[in-house]
Design a protein around this motif. Structure first.
Motif, mmCIF file in Angstrom:
data_model
loop_
_atom_site.group_PDB
_atom_site.id
_atom_site.type_symbol
_atom_site.label_atom_id
_atom_site.label_comp_id
_atom_site.label_asym_id
_atom_site.label_seq_id
_atom_site.Cartn_x
_atom_site.Cartn_y
_atom_site.Cartn_z
ATOM 1 N N VAL A 13 0.831 -1.196 0.000
ATOM 2 C CA VAL A 13 0.000 0.000 0.000
ATOM 3 C C VAL A 13 0.866 1.248 0.000
ATOM 4 O O VAL A 13 0.496 2.281 -0.531
ATOM 5 C CB VAL A 13 -0.956 -0.002 1.211
ATOM 6 C CG1 VAL A 13 -1.744 1.281 1.293
ATOM 7 C CG2 VAL A 13 -1.888 -1.195 1.107
ATOM 8 N N LEU A 14 2.065 1.135 0.613
ATOM 9 C CA LEU A 14 2.921 2.298 0.696
ATOM 10 C C LEU A 14 3.493 2.675 -0.671
ATOM 11 O O LEU A 14 3.870 3.812 -0.901
ATOM 12 C CB LEU A 14 4.078 2.046 1.674
ATOM 13 C CG LEU A 14 3.649 1.747 3.111
ATOM 14 C CD1 LEU A 14 4.871 1.678 3.996
ATOM 15 C CD2 LEU A 14 2.685 2.785 3.625
ATOM 16 N N SER A 15 3.588 1.706 -1.576
ATOM 17 C CA SER A 15 4.073 2.009 -2.908
ATOM 18 C C SER A 15 2.946 2.612 -3.730
ATOM 19 O O SER A 15 1.799 2.666 -3.312
ATOM 20 C CB SER A 15 4.578 0.731 -3.581
ATOM 21 O OG SER A 15 3.514 -0.177 -3.771
ATOM 22 N N SER A 16 3.272 3.075 -4.897
ATOM 23 C CA SER A 16 2.286 3.671 -5.804
ATOM 24 C C SER A 16 1.475 4.758 -5.103
ATOM 25 O O SER A 16 0.253 4.737 -5.062
ATOM 26 C CB SER A 16 1.341 2.602 -6.348
ATOM 27 O OG SER A 16 0.454 3.156 -7.297
ATOM 28 N N ALA A 17 2.244 5.697 -4.504
ATOM 29 C CA ALA A 17 1.601 6.853 -3.846
ATOM 30 C C ALA A 17 0.599 6.417 -2.796
ATOM 31 O O ALA A 17 -0.457 6.996 -2.630
ATOM 32 C CB ALA A 17 0.926 7.757 -4.876
ATOM 33 N N CYS A 18 0.968 5.393 -2.022
ATOM 34 C CA CYS A 18 0.168 4.926 -0.895
ATOM 35 C C CYS A 18 -1.235 4.519 -1.305
ATOM 36 O O CYS A 18 -2.175 4.623 -0.519
ATOM 37 C CB CYS A 18 0.089 6.008 0.186
ATOM 38 S SG CYS A 18 1.706 6.574 0.718
ATOM 39 N N ALA A 86 -3.189 5.849 4.668
ATOM 40 C CA ALA A 86 -3.697 7.215 4.776
ATOM 41 C C ALA A 86 -2.664 8.118 5.446
ATOM 42 O O ALA A 86 -2.403 9.238 4.990
ATOM 43 C CB ALA A 86 -5.007 7.227 5.559
ATOM 44 N N ARG A 87 -2.060 7.642 6.508
ATOM 45 C CA ARG A 87 -1.039 8.445 7.200
ATOM 46 C C ARG A 87 0.145 8.735 6.282
ATOM 47 O O ARG A 87 0.639 9.856 6.221
ATOM 48 C CB ARG A 87 -0.565 7.715 8.453
ATOM 49 C CG ARG A 87 0.634 8.421 9.133
ATOM 50 C CD ARG A 87 1.140 7.607 10.293
ATOM 51 N NE ARG A 87 2.445 8.038 10.761
ATOM 52 C CZ ARG A 87 2.659 8.993 11.650
ATOM 53 N NH1 ARG A 87 1.645 9.672 12.145
ATOM 54 N NH2 ARG A 87 3.882 9.297 12.045
ATOM 55 N N GLU A 88 0.612 7.713 5.597
ATOM 56 C CA GLU A 88 1.762 7.898 4.726
ATOM 57 C C GLU A 88 1.462 8.873 3.598
ATOM 58 O O GLU A 88 2.349 9.583 3.121
ATOM 59 C CB GLU A 88 2.222 6.555 4.155
ATOM 60 C CG GLU A 88 2.931 5.675 5.164
ATOM 61 C CD GLU A 88 4.235 6.273 5.675
ATOM 62 O OE1 GLU A 88 4.956 6.888 4.865
ATOM 63 O OE2 GLU A 88 4.523 6.144 6.878
ATOM 64 N N ALA A 89 0.208 8.916 3.152
ATOM 65 C CA ALA A 89 -0.183 9.866 2.116
ATOM 66 C C ALA A 89 -0.022 11.302 2.608
ATOM 67 O O ALA A 89 0.484 12.170 1.892
ATOM 68 C CB ALA A 89 -1.618 9.613 1.682
ATOM 69 N N VAL A 90 -0.443 11.558 3.855
ATOM 70 C CA VAL A 90 -0.286 12.896 4.422
ATOM 71 C C VAL A 90 1.190 13.199 4.654
ATOM 72 O O VAL A 90 1.676 14.297 4.369
ATOM 73 C CB VAL A 90 -1.085 13.036 5.740
ATOM 74 C CG1 VAL A 90 -0.912 14.440 6.330
ATOM 75 C CG2 VAL A 90 -2.564 12.751 5.509
ATOM 76 N N LYS A 91 1.900 12.210 5.138
ATOM 77 C CA LYS A 91 3.332 12.377 5.424
ATOM 78 C C LYS A 91 4.126 12.711 4.160
ATOM 79 O O LYS A 91 5.011 13.566 4.163
ATOM 80 C CB LYS A 91 3.856 11.087 6.062
ATOM 81 C CG LYS A 91 5.292 11.144 6.555
ATOM 82 C CD LYS A 91 5.629 9.836 7.243
ATOM 83 C CE LYS A 91 7.105 9.782 7.651
ATOM 84 N NZ LYS A 91 7.429 8.476 8.291
#
Length: 320
Positions: A13-18, A86-91
């Motif tokens: 999930v973290l890849s491809s822009a989360c 979701a968190r990684e997207a904001v980060k």
């Protein structure tokens, strides 16, 4: 429900822009009410995100509608599976903000094993730790989506327990009276049943504990199949099923207060985000959350519409 999703996202999930490969513009016809006066976010293009469960979808919509009323163009990328994505997207800056929970950040993302009992101190510790991650936490809500035990009206009338200390006392005086319906995760987590029993000095026999899926717990407690069931304190079914929640009088369970988690670069560029969101966050408590969640989970309404209706009713925004 929230805790069960914490570690499911993983590296894929973290890849491809989360996982943020799609989204749609928010097109609500709103203008400032008690928030967004002067449209301080006019010219901003902001992306909001959330996890995939009901409360998160509502909170994500609330944030996005607030930004719209303040003049921003908003892209809706709510409903990301799990917590990490979701968190990684904001980060990373793929999203600009979301409502997150202090306990989730403190324990899951920041790797602490012991929660902080005072809600404000918990938020302050989370905020301080996340600044180095490029994330800024704005003021927290009273809304605290944590674990609890609840019982139906008939059993409350019969046993009269109001706190977990009362439940512990009942388990000692009348062991057969305390039967539990819980998730398998809660039954085995240190911040779940084992820790609760230790903190409150109770020992519930294994034969009195039934493990089941979250949704079934609520219906079984309502029917009285078990005296107490594990619930989440903001779940709409608590109100709709007339369940009574036991007070965690020793403050054992971690605080999961919702608060805006904003990408620090975005906040530096658009500092008005804070004054737009603060008045909304102040209105969010467990009673409000239960009401809004019930409209979705019990009545079948759309989360975004529920958020919009509430914001209009509170005078936060107006029809455009």
């Amino acid at each position: 429900m929230k805790r069960a999703c914490l570690l499911t996202a993983g590296l894929l999930v973290l890849s491809s822009a989360c996982g943020l490969t799609s989204g749609s513009p928010m097109v609500d016809d709103v203008k400032p009410g008690s928030i967004g006066g002067g449209e301080p976010l006019k010219g901003a293009s902001l992306t909001v995100t959330s996890k995939e469960f009901t409360e998160q979808l509502i909170l994500g919509a609330i944030m996005g509608i607030a930004f719209e009323a303040a003049g921003a163009d908003v892209l809706d990328r709510t409903g990301i599976q799990g917590s990490i994505g979701a968190r990684e997207a904001v980060k990373s800056g793929d999203a600009d903000g979301m409502y997150e929970y202090t306990g989730t950040a403190w324990i899951t993302y920041q790797g602490n094993s012991e929660p902080i009992a005072d809600p404000r101190a918990q938020w302050e510790a989370v905020r301080k730790a996340d600044l180095k991650n490029g994330l800024t936490w704005l003021a927290p809500a009273a809304l605290n989506n944590t674990y609890a035990l609840a019982m139906n009206a008939a059993n409350f009338k019969k046993y009269g327990t109001k706190t977990l200390s009362d439940v512990a006392a009942l388990s000692r005086s009348n062991p057969g009276a305390v039967t539990l319906c819980v998730e398998s995760e809660f039954a085995n987590r240190a911040d779940g049943l084992p820790g609760m029993e230790k903190a409150y000095g109770m020992s519930v026999p294994a034969k009195n504990i039934t493990q089941m899926d979250t949704g079934i717990i609520y219906t079984q407690v309502k029917k009285g199949s078990c005296t107490y069931g594990e619930v989440f304190t903001t779940d709409g079914r608590i109100r709709s099923m007339n369940l009574t929640v036991m007070q965690d009088d020793k403050k054992f369970f971690p605080n999961y207060n919702a608060a805006p988690e904003i990408n620090s670069k975005t906040l530096k560029k658009w500092p008005a985000i804070e004054k737009v969101l603060d008045p909304i966050t102040k209105k969010l408590n467990n009673s409000v959350a239960q009401e809004l969640n019930a409209r979705v989970d019990v009545d079948g309404e759309d989360p975004h519409q529920v958020a919009l209706d509430w914001m209009k009713a509170e005078g936060l925004v107006k029809e455009g």
